[in-house]
Motif scaffolding. Structure first.
Motif, PDB file in Angstrom:
ATOM      1  N   GLU A 180      -1.776   1.039   3.666  1.00 32.81           N
ATOM      2  CA  GLU A 180      -1.242   1.672   2.455  1.00 32.81           C
ATOM      3  C   GLU A 180       0.172   2.189   2.692  1.00 32.81           C
ATOM      4  O   GLU A 180       1.020   2.142   1.787  1.00 32.81           O
ATOM      5  CB  GLU A 180      -2.169   2.802   2.007  1.00 32.81           C
ATOM      6  N   LYS A 181       0.433   2.644   3.906  1.00 33.96           N
ATOM      7  CA  LYS A 181       1.791   3.073   4.252  1.00 33.96           C
ATOM      8  C   LYS A 181       2.749   1.885   4.202  1.00 33.96           C
ATOM      9  O   LYS A 181       3.874   1.994   3.693  1.00 33.96           O
ATOM     10  CB  LYS A 181       1.796   3.701   5.645  1.00 33.96           C
ATOM     11  N   GLU A 182       2.317   0.739   4.728  1.00 31.65           N
ATOM     12  CA  GLU A 182       3.152  -0.459   4.719  1.00 31.65           C
ATOM     13  C   GLU A 182       3.411  -0.955   3.295  1.00 31.65           C
ATOM     14  O   GLU A 182       4.521  -1.372   2.961  1.00 31.65           O
ATOM     15  CB  GLU A 182       2.482  -1.575   5.532  1.00 31.65           C
ATOM     16  N   MET A 183       2.372  -0.907   2.453  1.00 31.50           N
ATOM     17  CA  MET A 183       2.482  -1.465   1.108  1.00 31.50           C
ATOM     18  C   MET A 183       3.035  -0.464   0.099  1.00 31.50           C
ATOM     19  O   MET A 183       3.469  -0.848  -0.990  1.00 31.50           O
ATOM     20  CB  MET A 183       1.113  -1.975   0.646  1.00 31.50           C
ATOM     21  N   GLY A 184       3.000   0.812   0.464  1.00 32.90           N
ATOM     22  CA  GLY A 184       3.517   1.833  -0.442  1.00 32.90           C
ATOM     23  C   GLY A 184       2.663   2.051  -1.666  1.00 32.90           C
ATOM     24  O   GLY A 184       3.163   2.490  -2.710  1.00 32.90           O
ATOM     25  N   GLN A 185       1.371   1.736  -1.550  1.00 33.36           N
ATOM     26  CA  GLN A 185       0.465   1.895  -2.687  1.00 33.36           C
ATOM     27  C   GLN A 185      -0.976   1.890  -2.193  1.00 33.36           C
ATOM     28  O   GLN A 185      -1.256   1.515  -1.052  1.00 33.36           O
ATOM     29  CB  GLN A 185       0.649   0.746  -3.689  1.00 33.36           C
ATOM     30  N   SER A 186      -1.884   2.303  -3.061  1.00 39.78           N
ATOM     31  CA  SER A 186      -3.307   2.251  -2.735  1.00 39.78           C
ATOM     32  C   SER A 186      -3.760   0.797  -2.676  1.00 39.78           C
ATOM     33  O   SER A 186      -3.310  -0.044  -3.463  1.00 39.78           O
ATOM     34  CB  SER A 186      -4.119   3.000  -3.797  1.00 39.78           C
ATOM     35  N   ILE A 187      -4.653   0.498  -1.732  1.00 42.02           N
ATOM     36  CA  ILE A 187      -5.151  -0.876  -1.622  1.00 42.02           C
ATOM     37  C   ILE A 187      -6.554  -1.005  -2.203  1.00 42.02           C
ATOM     38  O   ILE A 187      -7.130  -2.092  -2.193  1.00 42.02           O
ATOM     39  CB  ILE A 187      -5.156  -1.351  -0.152  1.00 42.02           C
ATOM     40  N   GLU A 188      -7.091   0.071  -2.712  1.00 43.15           N
ATOM     41  CA  GLU A 188      -8.457   0.054  -3.235  1.00 43.15           C
ATOM     42  C   GLU A 188      -8.578  -0.924  -4.405  1.00 43.15           C
ATOM     43  O   GLU A 188      -7.763  -0.932  -5.332  1.00 43.15           O
ATOM     44  CB  GLU A 188      -8.861   1.456  -3.705  1.00 43.15           C
ATOM     45  N   GLY A 189      -9.599  -1.772  -4.332  1.00 41.59           N
ATOM     46  CA  GLY A 189      -9.871  -2.712  -5.412  1.00 41.59           C
ATOM     47  C   GLY A 189      -8.954  -3.914  -5.458  1.00 41.59           C
ATOM     48  O   GLY A 189      -9.039  -4.727  -6.386  1.00 41.59           O
TER      49      GLY A 189
END
Length: 367
Positions: A180-189
């Motif tokens: 999530e830190k790498e993507m800058g967003q929640s990865i849920e779902g």
């Protein structure tokens, strides 16, 4: 204090080889803290800092001689050290390290080697001489054992598997935080497809960046999945990942941060499908039960997939957008069925890797 010297492709920012080193060091330290470990490394300061061990510059001949003279055993391996397809000088280097150990009357354990391809007749003779004289010899697959037997290695050869299978990945919770830190967003779902891609010089006509840019765009549009580009060899793979991302019309996340092997392996567990040209991308995927699309540039890829019982491998020189995307679609559609099968094989691989490491430990205790 028992002194161990380790020789391999260490200190080059290759996540696969660093995982091998992590596995060897951890397993030895689990046996006893009263063991002095020294590693020959291209970047000794970095290796010492990351693994909390001593390290010697692998290009400093005098320091190497001193390290061999002071050790009780030389562990050569693991990995694809003995092949002359990409570098003859590397083949000679690793042979020379073992020959120096012979001269200084130090036992050598050639551990979990991937052998070949070997093209030069001289190199075959050299390897036969070396491997027939080491104290113990193990290889990471049956193909490597056959390769050695075909060039005249007549002594006992133990078959194990890549030592990286022994590493414990970080928890899923920590892996989620890292991603999530790498993507800058929640990865849920969200769906996630990962790519561990390398350029292969012998097939220089293949437009790797262009092909994978189109594949990644289709993954994003048609599967509605996030695209993760996971470089496993710093600089070389990062440059390729950046080229792919620059050619895409959709967004991709490039994992650029330097992570430990356990952290990298943990992130592979968050993928729905993994697309790998890198050998250790396959290993890390298998360790998580992640369905994988394997693209082979080297027999070691085919060998691992055969051991997995999945011999559907795409040849590097024949890749195109449709072949790769269709393979991703197939693995994605059957991921819930295939993941338990992969996990079962992983546990078998881990047991085999432990037996291989136990052989090293047993020899150390008896020497």
């Amino acid at each position: 204090m028992y002194k161990v010297l380790i020789s391999g492709f260490y200190g080059f920012d290759n996540a696969g080889d660093e995982a091998i080193l992590q596995s060897i060091v951890s397993q030895i330290c689990n046996v006893s803290r009263d063991i002095d470990i020294v590693v020959l490394s291209a970047c000794p300061e970095k290796t010492s800092s990351e693994f909390k061990i001593k390290s010697v510059n692998r290009f400093n001949f005098l320091r190497i001689i001193s390290a061999i003279r002071n050790c009780d055993i030389l562990i050569s391996g693991g990995g694809s050290l003995f092949q002359d397809r990409t570098s003859i000088s590397s083949f000679w280097y690793y042979s020379a390290i073992i020959l120096l150990a012979f001269i200084l009357k130090k036992p050598v354990f050639a551990y979990a080697h991937g052998i070949g391809p070997i093209r030069s007749r001289f190199n075959k003779k050299l390897l036969r001489f070396v491997m027939n004289r080491v104290a113990k010899l193990s290889v990471r697959d049956q193909r490597s054992k056959t390769e050695l037997q075909n060039i005249g290695v007549s002594r006992e050869i133990t078959t194990t598997i890549d030592p990286a299978f022994l590493i414990e990945p970080v928890s899923r919770e920590e892996s989620v935080k890292l991603l999530e830190k790498e993507m800058g967003q929640s990865i849920e779902g969200r769906r996630r497809i990962g790519f561990s891609i390398r350029f292969w010089e012998e097939e220089g006509h293949v437009d790797v960046a262009g092909i994978f840019a189109k594949v990644c765009d289709r993954v994003k549009k048609e599967l509605d999945a996030d695209v993760l580009l996971i470089p496993l060899h710093n600089k070389e793979d990062v440059t390729l990942a950046e080229n792919i991302a620059s050619l895409m019309t959709e967004k991709a996340t490039i994992i650029k941060e330097k992570y430990t092997p356990a952290q990298i392996i943990g992130m592979y567990g968050l993928l729905d499908v993994s697309v790998c040209i890198r050998f250790h991308g396959l290993v890390f995927s298998i360790m998580n039960g992640t369905p994988v699309v394997a693209i082979s540039y080297d027999p070691k890829i085919d060998s691992l997939m055969d051991s997995l019982g999945m011999n559907k491998v795409i040849r590097y020189g024949q890749i195109n957008e449709d072949i790769i995307y269709n393979a991703i679609q197939e693995e994605f559609s059957r991921r819930e069925q295939i993941s338990p099968v992969i996990m079962k094989k992983y546990h078998e691989f881990r047991e085999l890797a432990q037996k291989g490491m136990n052989e090293v430990i047993s020899y150390m205790k008896g020497s």
